[in-house]
Design a protein around this motif. Sequence first.
Motif, PDB file in Angstrom:
ATOM      1  N   PHE A  54       2.940  -6.273   5.527  1.00 23.38           N
ATOM      2  CA  PHE A  54       2.595  -7.288   4.521  1.00 23.38           C
ATOM      3  C   PHE A  54       3.842  -7.826   3.835  1.00 23.38           C
ATOM      4  CE2 PHE A  54       2.534  -3.150   2.411  1.00 23.38           C
ATOM      5  CZ  PHE A  54       3.336  -3.377   1.294  1.00 23.38           C
ATOM      6  N   LEU A  55       4.951  -7.088   3.921  1.00 20.26           N
ATOM      7  CA  LEU A  55       6.205  -7.491   3.286  1.00 20.26           C
ATOM      8  C   LEU A  55       7.063  -8.347   4.215  1.00 20.26           C
ATOM      9  CD1 LEU A  55       7.279  -6.716   0.432  1.00 20.26           C
ATOM     10  CD2 LEU A  55       8.673  -4.967   1.548  1.00 20.26           C
ATOM     11  N   GLY A  56       6.634  -8.502   5.469  1.00 22.02           N
ATOM     12  CA  GLY A  56       7.456  -9.183   6.463  1.00 22.02           C
ATOM     13  C   GLY A  56       7.832 -10.604   6.110  1.00 22.02           C
ATOM     14  N   THR A  57       6.890 -11.359   5.565  1.00 25.48           N
ATOM     15  CA  THR A  57       7.179 -12.753   5.226  1.00 25.48           C
ATOM     16  C   THR A  57       8.297 -12.857   4.185  1.00 25.48           C
ATOM     17  OG1 THR A  57       4.905 -13.421   5.715  1.00 25.48           O
ATOM     18  CG2 THR A  57       6.199 -14.884   4.313  1.00 25.48           C
ATOM     19  N   LEU A  58       8.208 -12.051   3.129  1.00 29.14           N
ATOM     20  CA  LEU A  58       9.234 -12.096   2.092  1.00 29.14           C
ATOM     21  C   LEU A  58      10.566 -11.569   2.598  1.00 29.14           C
ATOM     22  CD1 LEU A  58       7.431 -10.997  -1.212  1.00 29.14           C
ATOM     23  CD2 LEU A  58       8.537 -13.174  -0.746  1.00 29.14           C
ATOM     24  N   VAL A  59      10.553 -10.454   3.329  1.00 30.34           N
ATOM     25  CA  VAL A  59      11.805  -9.856   3.795  1.00 30.34           C
ATOM     26  C   VAL A  59      12.535 -10.789   4.765  1.00 30.34           C
ATOM     27  CG1 VAL A  59      12.796  -7.976   5.165  1.00 30.34           C
ATOM     28  CG2 VAL A  59      11.082  -7.482   3.420  1.00 30.34           C
ATOM     29  N   GLY A  94      -5.682 -14.712  -1.380  1.00 30.85           N
ATOM     30  CA  GLY A  94      -6.449 -13.829  -0.526  1.00 30.85           C
ATOM     31  C   GLY A  94      -5.612 -12.836   0.264  1.00 30.85           C
ATOM     32  N   PHE A  95      -4.372 -13.203   0.595  1.00 30.54           N
ATOM     33  CA  PHE A  95      -3.547 -12.309   1.407  1.00 30.54           C
ATOM     34  C   PHE A  95      -3.242 -10.992   0.694  1.00 30.54           C
ATOM     35  CE2 PHE A  95      -0.386 -14.491  -1.145  1.00 30.54           C
ATOM     36  CZ  PHE A  95       0.558 -13.511  -1.412  1.00 30.54           C
ATOM     37  N   LEU A  96      -3.419 -10.967  -0.632  1.00 32.23           N
ATOM     38  CA  LEU A  96      -3.129  -9.742  -1.377  1.00 32.23           C
ATOM     39  C   LEU A  96      -4.149  -8.636  -1.096  1.00 32.23           C
ATOM     40  CD1 LEU A  96      -2.034 -11.224  -4.829  1.00 32.23           C
ATOM     41  CD2 LEU A  96      -0.587 -10.178  -3.080  1.00 32.23           C
ATOM     42  N   ARG A  97      -5.212  -8.944  -0.356  1.00 34.45           N
ATOM     43  CA  ARG A  97      -6.172  -7.909   0.009  1.00 34.45           C
ATOM     44  C   ARG A  97      -5.554  -6.874   0.949  1.00 34.45           C
ATOM     45  NH1 ARG A  97      -8.906 -12.771   0.420  1.00 34.45           N
ATOM     46  NH2 ARG A  97     -10.715 -13.056  -0.923  1.00 34.45           N
ATOM     47  N   ILE A  98      -4.569  -7.278   1.759  1.00 38.02           N
ATOM     48  CA  ILE A  98      -3.948  -6.322   2.676  1.00 38.02           C
ATOM     49  C   ILE A  98      -2.642  -5.782   2.095  1.00 38.02           C
ATOM     50  CG2 ILE A  98      -4.982  -7.380   4.712  1.00 38.02           C
ATOM     51  CD1 ILE A  98      -2.292  -8.682   5.294  1.00 38.02           C
ATOM     52  N   VAL A  99      -2.430  -6.034   0.812  1.00 35.30           N
ATOM     53  CA  VAL A  99      -1.271  -5.493   0.092  1.00 35.30           C
ATOM     54  C   VAL A  99      -1.749  -4.353  -0.793  1.00 35.30           C
ATOM     55  CG1 VAL A  99       0.546  -6.026  -1.586  1.00 35.30           C
ATOM     56  CG2 VAL A  99      -0.102  -7.732   0.131  1.00 35.30           C
ATOM     57  N   PRO A 100      -1.027  -3.232  -0.847  1.00 33.04           N
ATOM     58  CA  PRO A 100      -1.444  -2.121  -1.719  1.00 33.04           C
ATOM     59  C   PRO A 100      -1.506  -2.550  -3.182  1.00 33.04           C
ATOM     60  CG  PRO A 100       0.227  -1.398  -0.160  1.00 33.04           C
ATOM     61  CD  PRO A 100       0.156  -2.891  -0.050  1.00 33.04           C
TER      62      PRO A 100
END
Length: 364
Positions: free
Chosen positions: A176-181, A255-261
């Motif tokens: 889930f961090l891939g886009t930002l990293v 909505g993407f925050l659903r797969i973020v802890p």
Amino acid sequence: MPSIDYTLAEYSELFMLLAAFAYTVAFLAFTWDLAQSSRTIKAVESRLTQQGSAAPAKSEAFSGASARTAGSGRPGGAGSDSYLADGNVRGWDADGEPVAQTADASMGYVGARRNTARVAVALTVLGALIHTAAVVSRGMAAHRVPWGNMYEFCTTGALVVAVVFLLVLLKRDLRFLGTLVLGLVLVMMMVATIGFPTPVAHLIPALQSYWLIIHVSVAVIASALFTLTFAMSVLQLLQADRETKIRAGGTSKLGFLRIVPSAQSLENFSYRINAVAFVLWTFTLMAGSVWAEQAWGRYWGWDTKEVWTFVIWVVYAGYLHARATRGWTGTRAAWLSIVGYLCVIFNFTIVNVYFAGLHSYSGV
């Protein structure tokens, strides 16, 4: 002194371009995975709502989604989940208070495979391999370590960020961090290429020391870890805002925050990484002082670069101390982590370019 191999230097630039292309495609794949997962989860939740089901269920794309055991069987009952038609999942704690549904706090690999995310990781590995070839060939062309100026520090730093991210993926599901990293990696590569283009050359006398390998390599690793925690702190703020809205009975469009802890899980993991990075930055500061004594005959001279390296140390020391002993958690801790990273950026860009001093050997 060996002559510069300009042919190999040209290959290095070509490899750097190919790595940037691979990272770009991986960035798009990670972004598509977030969007795709969000849509899938929303569709599943809407279907459950239409069926009148209040029982918790896992979505195929919800990697690590937590499923609570139904309590009283009615929305609002302790331990039950309510699936809303607008796509926002609301869980209910033991006191009957609504909470935002998020990925597993352990950040483990559970649930069905997310093929798009797997492709994104594979492309990131490919990009890192090509990027490694670019950095190594740059060093071989100059017959030295490839971090003697801002261009080389930035490109090497971008590589270390990507490699550290991939290494963490071996144990934790941080896709889930891939886009930002990868977004930060691409920005670093663009800044190096556009802002600090530097031809391959021999090191100036002040840098011809084994301390360059020790001091700068550790600084690069610490900066890479700070980059990861910066990305996690940004997500923490977004997740905390979503959780606050849902607790208040509202909804969130992210909505993407659903797969973020959860924000708390992101904060805890970020804190542990910052603690390791802080130790490395402390060593960077100490090694720089020893090198300064050998080069200029004094350990500390209040040079601008030295001062800002110390400022970064103070900010992160304050962050660790405030969170551990003063109860600075949540958004305050996230903002303090972000401020620390902004100091790192300021030290690397503004201080190197616009402030004269003994460290004015950026190569630009």
